[in-house]
Design a protein around this motif. Structure first.
Motif, PDB file in Angstrom:
ATOM      1  N   ALA A   9      82.801 -42.579 -44.979  1.00 50.69           N
ATOM      2  CA  ALA A   9      82.911 -41.620 -46.078  1.00 50.69           C
ATOM      3  C   ALA A   9      81.577 -41.590 -46.806  1.00 50.69           C
ATOM      4  O   ALA A   9      81.004 -42.654 -47.083  1.00 50.69           O
ATOM      5  CB  ALA A   9      84.033 -42.031 -47.037  1.00 50.69           C
ATOM      6  N   ILE A  16      77.102 -44.397 -49.252  1.00 52.78           N
ATOM      7  CA  ILE A  16      78.363 -44.991 -48.761  1.00 52.78           C
ATOM      8  C   ILE A  16      78.781 -46.211 -49.571  1.00 52.78           C
ATOM      9  O   ILE A  16      79.945 -46.610 -49.522  1.00 52.78           O
ATOM     10  CB  ILE A  16      78.292 -45.401 -47.271  1.00 52.78           C
ATOM     11  N   GLY A  52      80.084 -54.987 -40.260  1.00 50.89           N
ATOM     12  CA  GLY A  52      79.083 -55.959 -40.672  1.00 50.89           C
ATOM     13  C   GLY A  52      79.700 -57.008 -41.586  1.00 50.89           C
ATOM     14  O   GLY A  52      80.716 -56.765 -42.255  1.00 50.89           O
ATOM     15  N   ARG A  53      79.023 -58.141 -41.661  1.00 55.91           N
ATOM     16  CA  ARG A  53      79.529 -59.238 -42.495  1.00 55.91           C
ATOM     17  C   ARG A  53      79.678 -58.825 -43.963  1.00 55.91           C
ATOM     18  O   ARG A  53      80.636 -59.196 -44.641  1.00 55.91           O
ATOM     19  CB  ARG A  53      78.568 -60.433 -42.350  1.00 55.91           C
ATOM     20  N   SER A  58      83.323 -57.539 -48.458  1.00 54.54           N
ATOM     21  CA  SER A  58      83.629 -56.642 -49.578  1.00 54.54           C
ATOM     22  C   SER A  58      85.133 -56.391 -49.697  1.00 54.54           C
ATOM     23  O   SER A  58      85.599 -55.879 -50.714  1.00 54.54           O
ATOM     24  CB  SER A  58      82.907 -55.299 -49.405  1.00 54.54           C
ATOM     25  N   ILE A  74      80.347 -58.647 -37.376  1.00 54.29           N
ATOM     26  CA  ILE A  74      79.014 -58.861 -36.801  1.00 54.29           C
ATOM     27  C   ILE A  74      78.185 -59.653 -37.805  1.00 54.29           C
ATOM     28  O   ILE A  74      78.021 -59.240 -38.954  1.00 54.29           O
ATOM     29  CB  ILE A  74      78.365 -57.515 -36.451  1.00 54.29           C
ATOM     30  N   ARG A  77      75.663 -65.664 -38.667  1.00 55.57           N
ATOM     31  CA  ARG A  77      76.031 -66.982 -39.212  1.00 55.57           C
ATOM     32  C   ARG A  77      77.500 -67.273 -38.933  1.00 55.57           C
ATOM     33  O   ARG A  77      78.228 -66.427 -38.403  1.00 55.57           O
ATOM     34  CB  ARG A  77      75.756 -67.014 -40.707  1.00 55.57           C
ATOM     35  N   THR A  87      77.592 -61.323 -32.442  1.00 58.98           N
ATOM     36  CA  THR A  87      76.231 -61.423 -32.969  1.00 58.98           C
ATOM     37  C   THR A  87      75.457 -60.111 -32.833  1.00 58.98           C
ATOM     38  O   THR A  87      74.283 -60.066 -33.178  1.00 58.98           O
ATOM     39  CB  THR A  87      75.456 -62.553 -32.263  1.00 58.98           C
ATOM     40  N   SER A  88      76.102 -59.062 -32.340  1.00 53.22           N
ATOM     41  CA  SER A  88      75.443 -57.748 -32.261  1.00 53.22           C
ATOM     42  C   SER A  88      76.518 -56.685 -32.076  1.00 53.22           C
ATOM     43  O   SER A  88      77.666 -56.995 -31.717  1.00 53.22           O
ATOM     44  CB  SER A  88      74.468 -57.703 -31.080  1.00 53.22           C
ATOM     45  N   PHE A 108      83.176 -49.498 -38.285  1.00 52.03           N
ATOM     46  CA  PHE A 108      83.769 -49.439 -39.617  1.00 52.03           C
ATOM     47  C   PHE A 108      82.744 -49.638 -40.734  1.00 52.03           C
ATOM     48  O   PHE A 108      83.095 -49.684 -41.905  1.00 52.03           O
ATOM     49  CB  PHE A 108      84.853 -50.538 -39.664  1.00 52.03           C
ATOM     50  N   GLY A 110      79.053 -51.651 -42.468  1.00 45.01           N
ATOM     51  CA  GLY A 110      78.458 -50.697 -43.384  1.00 45.01           C
ATOM     52  C   GLY A 110      77.217 -50.034 -42.810  1.00 45.01           C
ATOM     53  O   GLY A 110      77.137 -49.786 -41.604  1.00 45.01           O
ATOM     54  N   ALA A 111      76.246 -49.796 -43.689  1.00 46.44           N
ATOM     55  CA  ALA A 111      75.086 -48.995 -43.322  1.00 46.44           C
ATOM     56  C   ALA A 111      74.309 -49.589 -42.146  1.00 46.44           C
ATOM     57  O   ALA A 111      73.859 -48.855 -41.256  1.00 46.44           O
ATOM     58  CB  ALA A 111      74.166 -48.855 -44.534  1.00 46.44           C
ATOM     59  N   GLU A 112      74.140 -50.915 -42.132  1.00 48.47           N
ATOM     60  CA  GLU A 112      73.357 -51.524 -41.039  1.00 48.47           C
ATOM     61  C   GLU A 112      74.044 -51.293 -39.692  1.00 48.47           C
ATOM     62  O   GLU A 112      73.389 -50.999 -38.688  1.00 48.47           O
ATOM     63  CB  GLU A 112      73.204 -53.042 -41.275  1.00 48.47           C
ATOM     64  N   TYR A 114      76.376 -48.948 -38.975  1.00 50.64           N
ATOM     65  CA  TYR A 114      76.352 -47.517 -38.651  1.00 50.64           C
ATOM     66  C   TYR A 114      74.997 -47.147 -38.048  1.00 50.64           C
ATOM     67  O   TYR A 114      74.920 -46.417 -37.066  1.00 50.64           O
ATOM     68  CB  TYR A 114      76.554 -46.680 -39.923  1.00 50.64           C
TER      69      TYR A 114
HETATM   70  N1  LIG Z   1      81.728 -45.396 -47.400  1.00 54.29           N
HETATM   71  C1  LIG Z   1      82.148 -46.010 -46.303  1.00 54.29           C
HETATM   72  O1  LIG Z   1      82.792 -45.407 -45.444  1.00 54.29           O
HETATM   73  C2  LIG Z   1      81.835 -47.468 -46.110  1.00 54.29           C
HETATM   74  C3  LIG Z   1      82.325 -48.145 -44.986  1.00 54.29           C
HETATM   75  C4  LIG Z   1      81.974 -49.496 -44.831  1.00 54.29           C
HETATM   76  C5  LIG Z   1      81.186 -50.126 -45.764  1.00 54.29           C
HETATM   77  N2  LIG Z   1      80.751 -49.444 -46.845  1.00 54.29           N
HETATM   78  C6  LIG Z   1      79.874 -50.069 -47.834  1.00 54.29           C
HETATM   79  O2  LIG Z   1      78.658 -50.420 -47.193  1.00 54.29           O
HETATM   80  C7  LIG Z   1      78.072 -51.513 -47.908  1.00 54.29           C
HETATM   81  C8  LIG Z   1      77.712 -52.622 -46.940  1.00 54.29           C
HETATM   82  O3  LIG Z   1      76.772 -52.138 -45.992  1.00 54.29           O
HETATM   83  P1  LIG Z   1      75.471 -53.007 -45.619  1.00 54.29           P
HETATM   84  O4  LIG Z   1      74.601 -52.166 -44.744  1.00 54.29           O
HETATM   85  O5  LIG Z   1      74.890 -53.561 -46.864  1.00 54.29           O
HETATM   86  O6  LIG Z   1      76.069 -54.246 -44.820  1.00 54.29           O
HETATM   87  P2  LIG Z   1      76.914 -54.362 -43.457  1.00 54.29           P
HETATM   88  O7  LIG Z   1      76.366 -53.421 -42.430  1.00 54.29           O
HETATM   89  O8  LIG Z   1      78.356 -54.296 -43.772  1.00 54.29           O
HETATM   90  O9  LIG Z   1      76.611 -55.877 -43.051  1.00 54.29           O
HETATM   91  C9  LIG Z   1      75.281 -56.299 -42.862  1.00 54.29           C
HETATM   92  C10 LIG Z   1      75.322 -57.666 -42.218  1.00 54.29           C
HETATM   93  O10 LIG Z   1      75.799 -57.526 -40.873  1.00 54.29           O
HETATM   94  C11 LIG Z   1      75.146 -58.476 -40.055  1.00 54.29           C
HETATM   95  N3  LIG Z   1      74.357 -57.799 -39.035  1.00 54.29           N
HETATM   96  C12 LIG Z   1      73.907 -56.526 -39.032  1.00 54.29           C
HETATM   97  N4  LIG Z   1      73.265 -56.268 -37.887  1.00 54.29           N
HETATM   98  C13 LIG Z   1      73.307 -57.405 -37.153  1.00 54.29           C
HETATM   99  C14 LIG Z   1      72.839 -57.764 -35.866  1.00 54.29           C
HETATM  100  N5  LIG Z   1      72.188 -56.871 -35.081  1.00 54.29           N
HETATM  101  N6  LIG Z   1      73.057 -59.022 -35.426  1.00 54.29           N
HETATM  102  C15 LIG Z   1      73.726 -59.911 -36.187  1.00 54.29           C
HETATM  103  N7  LIG Z   1      74.225 -59.632 -37.424  1.00 54.29           N
HETATM  104  C16 LIG Z   1      73.998 -58.385 -37.889  1.00 54.29           C
HETATM  105  C17 LIG Z   1      74.261 -59.309 -40.958  1.00 54.29           C
HETATM  106  O11 LIG Z   1      75.096 -60.368 -41.398  1.00 54.29           O
HETATM  107  P3  LIG Z   1      74.520 -61.853 -41.683  1.00 54.29           P
HETATM  108  O12 LIG Z   1      73.632 -61.708 -42.872  1.00 54.29           O
HETATM  109  O13 LIG Z   1      75.751 -62.649 -41.924  1.00 54.29           O
HETATM  110  O14 LIG Z   1      73.788 -62.263 -40.432  1.00 54.29           O
HETATM  111  C18 LIG Z   1      73.986 -58.362 -42.100  1.00 54.29           C
HETATM  112  O15 LIG Z   1      73.621 -59.017 -43.300  1.00 54.29           O
HETATM  113  C19 LIG Z   1      79.094 -51.936 -48.960  1.00 54.29           C
HETATM  114  O16 LIG Z   1      78.764 -51.336 -50.192  1.00 54.29           O
HETATM  115  C20 LIG Z   1      80.390 -51.345 -48.429  1.00 54.29           C
HETATM  116  O17 LIG Z   1      81.353 -51.111 -49.444  1.00 54.29           O
HETATM  117  C21 LIG Z   1      81.064 -48.126 -47.035  1.00 54.29           C
END
Ligand SMILES: NC(=O)c1ccc[n+]([C@@H]2O[C@H](COP(=O)([O-])OP(=O)(O)OC[C@H]3O[C@@H](n4cnc5c(N)ncnc54)[C@H](OP(=O)(O)O)[C@@H]3O)[C@@H](O)[C@H]2O)c1
Length: 175
Positions: A9, A16, A52-53, A58, A74, A77, A87-88, A108, A110-112, A114
């Motif tokens: 969304a 997001i 993502g973690r 969250s 994913i 740690r 791990t990926s 599902f 988050g940004a990383e 996606y």
């Molecule tokens: N609007 C929507 O539809 C929606 C949906 C989902 C989430 N969200 C929001 O998105 C935000 C979170 O997004 P984000 O980008 O900050 O975090 P994220 O993608 O949820 O998680 C990032 C974490 O994922 C792990 N990671 C990512 N790539 C990796 C890889 N290649 N290998 C190993 N581990 C990997 C790492 O964890 P480690 O640090 O543990 O290694 C990294 O710190 C929140 O605000 C959430 O509410 C919104």
């Protein structure tokens, strides 16, 4: 191959997330996401969520992992919770692909996550909910690559909020 579906969304700025959480509270939209990710063609099947973690953490502790779906987190740690980890994104997709009871795999967030999934054109389908307004987000969805084409749209009114649901499909002619 199992369908891989990215579900997200976004607001008018492609935002997001905000401070590690969802920027808006729209119960009807949360219900749509739950229903869409829970739905399977048979009661013997279940869908998987890869996230993502930070997105996993969250979720309220009493709601994680989300019920009725396999969750795969994913991370690089050990998170010390009873949930599958990978791990990926590739590893998460492979693990879910090997689970015989998994029907569809949802990317599902988050940004990383996606971003990595879109960069490699891993999802077959993108389900994008457009939330009207500007929420001052600090986390964003990348622009949708031209390898995806908009297939259909529909509008859903949740209270006073009109949400536009877009379905994109990977365009094999452009790969
Ligand atoms: N609007 C929507 O539809 C929606 C949906 C989902 C989430 N969200 C929001 O998105 C935000 C979170 O997004 P984000 O980008 O900050 O975090 P994220 O993608 O949820 O998680 C990032 C974490 O994922 C792990 N990671 C990512 N790539 C990796 C890889 N290649 N290998 C190993 N581990 C990997 C790492 O964890 P480690 O640090 O543990 O290694 C990294 O710190 C929140 O605000 C959430 O509410 C919104």
């Amino acid at each position: 191959m199992k369908p891989v579906i990215l579900i997200a969304a976004i607001d008018n700025d492609r935002g997001i997330g905000l401070r590690g959480s969802m920027p808006w509270k729209i119960p009807g939209e949360a219900k749509y996401t739950a229903q869409r990710t829970l739905r399977t063609s048979s009661p013997d099947m279940i869908n998987a969520l890869i996230m993502g973690r930070k997105t996993y953490e969250s979720l309220p502790p009493h709601r994680r992992p989300l019920p009725g779906r396999h969750s795969l987190v994913i991370t690089s740690r050990s998170i010390g919770e009873p949930v599958g980890v990978a791990t990926s994104v590739d590893e998460a997709l492979r693990v879910c692909g090997e689970m015989s009871d998994v029907e569809s795999i949802f990317v599902f967030g988050g940004a990383e996550i996606y971003s990595q999934a879109l960069a490699a054109a891993l999802p077959d389908t993108l389900l994008i909910s457009n939330i009207p307004g500007h929420y001052g987000c600090d986390t964003f969805l990348d622009p949708i690559p031209s390898t995806y084409r908009l297939e259909r749209t529909s509008n859903h009114k949740h209270g006073t909020v009109m949400v536009r649901h877009e379905t994109y499909v990977r365009d094999f002619g452009k790969e």
